[in-house]
Design a protein around this motif. Structure first.
Motif, short mmCIF file in Angstrom:
data_model
loop_
_atom_site.label_atom_id
_atom_site.label_comp_id
_atom_site.label_asym_id
_atom_site.label_seq_id
_atom_site.Cartn_x
_atom_site.Cartn_y
_atom_site.Cartn_z
N UNK A 92 0.73 -0.97 0.02
CA UNK A 92 0.12 -0.12 0.05
C UNK A 92 1.00 1.38 -0.09
N UNK A 93 2.07 1.25 0.70
CA UNK A 93 2.70 2.44 1.05
C UNK A 93 3.61 2.78 -0.38
N UNK A 94 3.80 1.46 -0.95
CA UNK A 94 4.85 1.53 -2.35
C UNK A 94 3.92 2.13 -3.26
N UNK A 95 2.54 1.91 -3.36
CA UNK A 95 1.48 2.20 -4.28
C UNK A 95 1.39 4.04 -4.06
N UNK A 96 1.26 4.25 -2.87
CA UNK A 96 1.06 5.73 -2.55
C UNK A 96 2.30 6.53 -3.00
N UNK A 97 3.44 5.79 -2.74
CA UNK A 97 4.66 6.65 -3.33
C UNK A 97 4.59 6.69 -4.80
N UNK A 98 4.37 5.79 -5.52
CA UNK A 98 4.59 5.74 -6.98
C UNK A 98 3.29 6.97 -7.55
N UNK A 99 2.63 6.84 -6.56
CA UNK A 99 1.13 7.89 -7.03
C UNK A 99 1.91 9.45 -7.23
N UNK A 100 2.63 9.57 -6.11
CA UNK A 100 2.88 10.73 -5.66
C UNK A 100 4.34 11.25 -5.86
N UNK A 101 5.10 10.60 -6.51
CA UNK A 101 6.45 10.31 -7.03
C UNK A 101 6.67 11.71 -7.95
N UNK A 102 5.87 11.87 -8.71
CA UNK A 102 5.92 13.10 -9.67
C UNK A 102 5.46 14.48 -9.07
N UNK A 103 4.79 14.51 -7.93
CA UNK A 103 4.42 15.67 -7.48
C UNK A 103 5.38 16.51 -6.55
N UNK A 104 5.09 17.96 -6.48
CA UNK A 104 6.07 18.61 -6.01
C UNK A 104 6.28 18.13 -4.54
N UNK A 105 7.35 18.36 -3.83
CA UNK A 105 7.66 18.01 -2.71
C UNK A 105 8.34 16.69 -2.39
N UNK A 106 8.40 16.22 -1.15
CA UNK A 106 9.22 14.89 -1.11
C UNK A 106 8.00 14.00 -0.55
N UNK A 107 7.75 13.12 -1.48
CA UNK A 107 6.64 12.04 -1.15
C UNK A 107 6.98 11.14 -0.17
N UNK A 108 8.27 10.95 0.28
CA UNK A 108 8.55 9.85 1.24
C UNK A 108 8.13 10.60 2.76
N UNK A 109 8.39 11.97 2.89
CA UNK A 109 8.25 12.75 4.15
C UNK A 109 6.84 12.89 4.05
#
Length: 245
Positions: A92-109
């Motif tokens: 689930x977390x991996x999917x969330x990170x993949x969805x938000x990786x191109x958005x501005x800001x640090x997806x992991x944080x």
């Protein structure tokens, strides 16, 4: 008849897209029966950072596929057919990170902040030094599992694309089940991609040969190599191209 077909084609082409000003967004409604797993949200939405329809259609699918996988996982969790295990959380977390990786800001944080506020700490309850106290509505096990799953996701979890690979893997259901078992053994032994080195794999094979036959190990490694090769080609930039087997 031709006009009707053309109209249908345009509708199909614009599916999962919404244009705001001059920018396209990927969008998908969240089914009512699983909205409880998505903080009550009614839909997914993310900017595609383009005003080109053809480019938007190309970029949207990685998000749509991830959203559909999340909905499927939520339904499986809801019905109790799959336990909400550490691997499920990491997925689930991996999917969330993949969805938000191109958005501005640090997806992991951003993901860490969400987990911090929903699982780890209660910001409405603070101690004398004004430090948020641990949440009382989640157990110690839930807190520890979330930490481990988060680390698995951000450290490039080895099992991130098992479900995607199985969809493309042309084999009978029985063989796919065997492959899934082999991959589960693999990613539990090597949860992070950085752990998978040639020497570590050689040591692992020697360990398995103490309790398993050579043909069994050869078949198991065959499934793992097929998964690795698929990821190396389909997920370039995420999955390393080196072949440790």
């Amino acid at each position: 008849m031709g006009k009707m077909y053309g109209k249908f084609a345009m509708t199909k082409q614009d599916s999962y897209l919404e244009k705001q000003r001059n920018t396209y967004f990927a969008v998908m409604k969240i089914p009512v029966d699983v909205r409880q797993y998505f903080q009550g949200k009614t839909r997914f939405s993310t900017t595609l950072k383009t005003g080109s329809l053809s480019e938007a259609n190309r970029r949207k699918w990685q998000f749509v596929e991830a959203w559909k996988a999340q909905v499927t996982l939520a339904r499986r969790t809801k019905t109790g057919t799959v336990p909400d295990s550490l691997a499920e959380q990491a997925a689930r977390y991996s999917l969330w990170l993949r969805q938000h990786q191109d958005e501005e800001g640090d997806a992991e944080s951003a993901l860490f902040s969400i987990l911090d506020e929903t699982i780890w700490r209660d910001y409405e309850q603070r101690d004398e030094t004004w430090t948020p106290l641990p949440r009382e509505d989640t157990t110690r096990q839930e807190k520890e599992s979330a930490h481990l799953a988060y680390n698995m996701a951000v450290k490039q979890w080895t099992g991130s694309y098992v479900t995607d690979w199985l969809k493309d893997y042309e084999a009978e259901a029985k063989t796919k089940d065997e492959a899934l078992r082999a991959l589960k053994i693999f990613y539990e032994r090597f949860p992070h991609l950085d752990d998978v080195t040639r020497h570590e794999v050689e040591d692992w094979v020697e360990e398995m040969l103490r309790t398993r036959s050579r043909p069994t190990i050869k078949k198991r490694i065959g499934f793992i190599r097929a998964y690795w090769d698929w990821c190396s080609h389909r997920k370039r930039g995420y999955f390393p191209g080196r072949e440790p087997f």
